[in-house]
Design a protein around this motif. Structure first.
Motif, short mmCIF file in Angstrom:
data_model
loop_
_atom_site.label_atom_id
_atom_site.label_comp_id
_atom_site.label_asym_id
_atom_site.label_seq_id
_atom_site.Cartn_x
_atom_site.Cartn_y
_atom_site.Cartn_z
N LEU A 150 0.91 -1.18 -0.11
CA LEU A 150 0.37 0.02 -0.01
C LEU A 150 0.96 1.28 0.10
O LEU A 150 0.64 2.01 -0.70
CB LEU A 150 -1.00 -0.17 1.09
CG LEU A 150 -1.74 1.22 1.32
CD1 LEU A 150 -2.89 1.28 0.48
CD2 LEU A 150 -2.42 1.19 2.95
N LEU A 189 -7.28 -6.60 0.66
CA LEU A 189 -8.27 -5.56 1.60
C LEU A 189 -7.56 -4.29 1.30
O LEU A 189 -8.02 -3.38 1.10
CB LEU A 189 -8.57 -6.09 2.69
CG LEU A 189 -9.42 -5.41 3.37
CD1 LEU A 189 -10.72 -5.43 3.18
CD2 LEU A 189 -9.46 -6.00 5.11
N MET A 190 -6.04 -4.35 1.74
CA MET A 190 -5.54 -3.16 1.92
C MET A 190 -5.23 -2.50 0.83
O MET A 190 -5.08 -1.16 0.68
CB MET A 190 -4.14 -3.37 2.75
CG MET A 190 -4.71 -3.96 4.11
SD MET A 190 -3.38 -4.23 5.06
CE MET A 190 -2.98 -2.72 5.82
N SER A 245 -9.80 -2.18 -3.39
CA SER A 245 -11.20 -2.62 -3.21
C SER A 245 -12.05 -2.01 -3.88
O SER A 245 -13.28 -1.80 -3.04
CB SER A 245 -11.27 -2.89 -1.52
OG SER A 245 -11.02 -1.43 -0.91
N THR A 253 -12.17 -9.87 0.34
CA THR A 253 -12.19 -8.62 0.90
C THR A 253 -13.51 -8.02 1.25
O THR A 253 -14.05 -7.38 2.13
CB THR A 253 -11.80 -7.50 -0.35
OG1 THR A 253 -10.53 -7.95 -0.81
CG2 THR A 253 -11.83 -6.15 -0.02
N THR A 261 -11.96 1.93 -2.04
CA THR A 261 -12.20 2.11 -0.66
C THR A 261 -11.35 1.82 0.28
O THR A 261 -10.19 0.99 -0.29
CB THR A 261 -13.50 1.20 -0.43
OG1 THR A 261 -13.10 -0.15 -0.88
CG2 THR A 261 -14.89 1.56 -1.33
N GLN A 265 -9.79 1.34 4.44
CA GLN A 265 -10.33 0.88 5.75
C GLN A 265 -10.66 1.97 6.93
O GLN A 265 -11.46 1.71 7.70
CB GLN A 265 -9.48 -0.19 6.23
CG GLN A 265 -9.15 -1.28 5.57
CD GLN A 265 -10.66 -1.87 5.29
OE1 GLN A 265 -11.16 -2.31 6.19
NE2 GLN A 265 -10.97 -2.17 4.04
#
Lengths: 381, 280
Positions: free
Chosen positions: A213, A308-309, A312, A329, B175, B177
């Motif tokens: 990321l 997920l990080m 998404s 995710t 998106t 978190q």
């Protein structure tokens, strides 16, 4: 079953054997229970028993006495026991809440044709639909809001995109490393390289995710100059790092277990080390290398944290430089807030069941191929 | 015998704990503030124990319905389905709602972005994907990268309902978190735009917002949010079973909404309730 050594097994041994048997049985039981649980929660979607239409008919509170108890019970979604223990005031309050819910719907959604459709029907789950506000029929995953859109295809595409990029990156590297380590490297080099690559699997995926990321995304954007900083490509490469050790260690095992006689025969006939590795050992170990890739696929498709990080957004696009949203995710990010037993919750469970099936099948194929290969090498057909 | 005694005393201790413990569960937006309140309040009232957990507004309501928590933190209003579920278990009573703080949502862009202000409609068009280039809103000729929160967040729902007027976010919206990650991404991407609590802004540019074409641009500062002139703000709530609003819990809630409780709100990055709202 049992220990056959021509004498009676000692009670201690017997007990230990049964215990181990019980433990392995319970593991199988657990897997079955998990699958049953997931499937049970997902079944109402399969049978079309969920309804997400925004506008539902309401019964005015004043007409309470004109309806039969059975009707009211169904209308208020109560169990018979709940209904009989409630007094009239409670029923009235519940009916008021229903009417308030209808009045709460913003003006612009009242006359929206989408407000009347049940978006959990299969045609809305799989096929594009022209939602109001969109210019053409589209597949949209937007499960939270007034009109809940649950199209699954963007998630499938996202999952496949990241997984395949990950594999395309990881398989050549991991297999190459395995060939080098098992066939070409000097023993001293082998002793250092092998554990170091296998140590990669010890990196928690959250750490890989953060690294991707913050660092990888920026570096890769500089190199390739694409527009979306966080996209399926970055996620795929990061996934690759998680998958490399899996593929490497299995492929390396497969290559090393090719009988020494093959190598010796090739070298004796004058082949170079490289020719031996490439033309003799690799073809002999090919089923094992294939199985390693399939197991790597299972690991990549089930990986959650990294994707997920890194990316998404549920875009419906096959371009690798667009973002993607994978199934894992989606489940991880949305499960906590999905109303228990609601349509969103059930659809997330259905996605879980599909994922379970996918990894199960890929692991089975991998396992099957490995066994076939072992038997073949050992001469058992 | 000794074992039995110790077991008994343990059980008594557990029961004792249960009696004086207030459990709080819900919104992740509120969790830091709720923990701060609990910490200070427990310091002042030695016999009260307060247990705070996050998990999200929806999770909080689920626990409230299952009567596993006394108080539910919420960063949005209760949904009708949640109210109905509460009515079923609260003996026909609706859950009680207390406003406990204000939060202004700001729109973040990269510090080098030349855009000075946006109207609410422009913000809506950017986040729904209708406006795709910064030059359409008076900036440089560059495509806009939109960052949004996960759809499990109360902030996401609030933004969707009140700023996007219920329309969908652009499918290409990335998106993230948490709000901190959005700021992080905005800082790394010159063409980015994101949204979140004003407190998180750190380093990024918080755009002043105009209610419509003719009204003045208002920056998301404390006075503007508290006065209600900044157009994107919301209440933060605590919900509970009306039957429980007495004794220790009522005292705690009163303290939260008094000056002594409200002074910690700013410290965490939200805004205290205006005086006229404190009596509910």
């Amino acid at each position: 079953m049992g220990i056959h050594r021509g004498h009676q097994a000692r009670p201690g041994e017997w007990l230990a054997e049964k215990l181990i048997f019980l433990i392995s049985l319970s593991a199988i039981g657990m897997v079955l229970l998990i699958f049953l649980f997931v499937a049970r929660e997902a079944l109402p979607v399969f049978f079309g028993q969920t309804d997400t239409a925004l506008i539902q008919p309401v019964i005015p509170t004043a007409e309470l006495d004109r309806h039969s108890p059975a009707e009211l019970q169904r209308y208020l979604e109560l169990t018979p026991e709940q209904f009989t223990t409630m007094d009239k005031e409670t029923i009235k309050t519940l009916m008021d809440v229903k009417i308030e819910a209808l009045n709460d719907i913003p003006e612009n959604f009242r006359n929206d044709p989408d407000a009347k459709i049940n978006t959990t029907e299969w045609k809305y789950l799989l096929r594009p639909h022209q939602w109001s506000g969109y210019e053409k029929p589209e597949r949209i995953w937007q499960p939270v809001g007034q009109i809940k859109k649950f199209n699954l295809i963007p998630l499938f595409v996202g999952t496949l995109k990241t997984t395949l990029i990950g594999l395309l990156f990881a398989v050549p590297l991991a297999v190459g490393a395995a060939i080098y380590v098992s066939q070409l490297a000097r023993p001293r080099v082998r002793e250092t390289v092998k554990p170091v690559i296998e140590m990669l699997s010890g990196i928690p995926s959250v750490v890989t995710g953060v690294f991707a990321l913050i660092v990888m995304a920026t570096v890769l954007q500089h190199i390739f100059g694409y527009q979306t900083r966080l996209n399926a490509f970055v996620a795929g490469i990061a996934l690759g790092f998680a998958v490399i050790p899996v593929i490497f260690s299995i492929a390396e095992d497969a290559l090393t277990s090719v009988p020494r006689a093959y190598t010796q025969a090739a070298l004796a006939l004058g082949a170079s080390r490289w020719q031996t590795a490439w033309q003799i050992v690799l073809p002999a170990a090919l089923p094992g290398v294939f199985a390693a890739s399939v197991l790597g696929f299972g690991r990549a498709i089930g990986e959650t944290m990294i994707v997920l990080m890194v990316c998404s957004a549920s875009v419906m696009s096959w371009s690798i430089f667009d973002s993607a949203r994978s199934i894992t995710t989606t489940i991880a990010a949305e499960m906590a807030e999905a109303v228990n037993g609601g349509p969103h919750y059930r659809i997330l469970f259905m996605l879980g069941a599909l994922l379970f099936a996918a990894t199960f099948v890929s692991n089975m194929i991998g396992d099957f191929v490995i066994h076939r290969f072992k038997n073949k090498l050992e001469g058992k057909r | 015998m000794k074992k039995l005694l110790s077991l008994l005393s343990f059980a008594a201790l557990a029961a004792n704990l249960q009696a004086g413990t207030i459990t709080v569960k819900g919104s992740d937006t509120l969790v830091i503030l709720a923990q701060k309140w609990a910490e200070v309040y427990m310091g002042e009232h030695k016999d009260t124990k307060i247990q705070v957990t996050g998990g999200g507004t929806g999770t909080g309501f689920a626990a409230l319905q299952a009567q596993q928590t006394d108080l539910c933190d919420a960063s949005r209003k209760a949904k009708p389905a949640e109210i109905a579920n509460c009515v079923k278990v609260f003996n026909g009573k609706r859950p009680l709602e207390y406003k406990v703080a204000l939060d202004g949502l700001s729109v973040y862009v990269h510090p080098e972005n030349s855009v000075k202000e946006l109207t609410l409609d422009q913000v809506k068009d950017i986040f729904t994907g209708k406006t795709k280039n910064w030059k359409e809103v008076g900036g440089a000729d560059a495509p806009i990268t939109v960052y949004s929160r996960e759809n499990s967040s109360g902030t996401y729902e609030f933004f969707k309902e009140h700023v996007l007027k219920g329309q969908d976010f652009a499918a290409s919206a990335q998106t993230q978190q948490g709000t901190a990650l959005i700021v992080q991404s905005v800082m790394k991407d010159k063409n980015a735009i994101g949204y979140g609590g004003a407190a998180y802004g750190g380093g990024s540019k918080l755009l002043p917002i105009k209610k419509d074409e003719t009204s003045p641009a208002i920056a998301p500062t404390e006075e503007n949010v508290v006065a209600g002139t900044y157009p994107i703000w919301r209440h933060l709530f605590i919900y509970l079973d009306p039957a429980k609003d007495k004794g220790e819990i009522a005292a705690y809630l009163n303290w939260i909404r008094s000056d002594s409780g409200q002074k910690y709100v700013k410290e965490i990055g939200y805004y205290p309730l205006p005086k006229n709202l404190r009596s509910n």
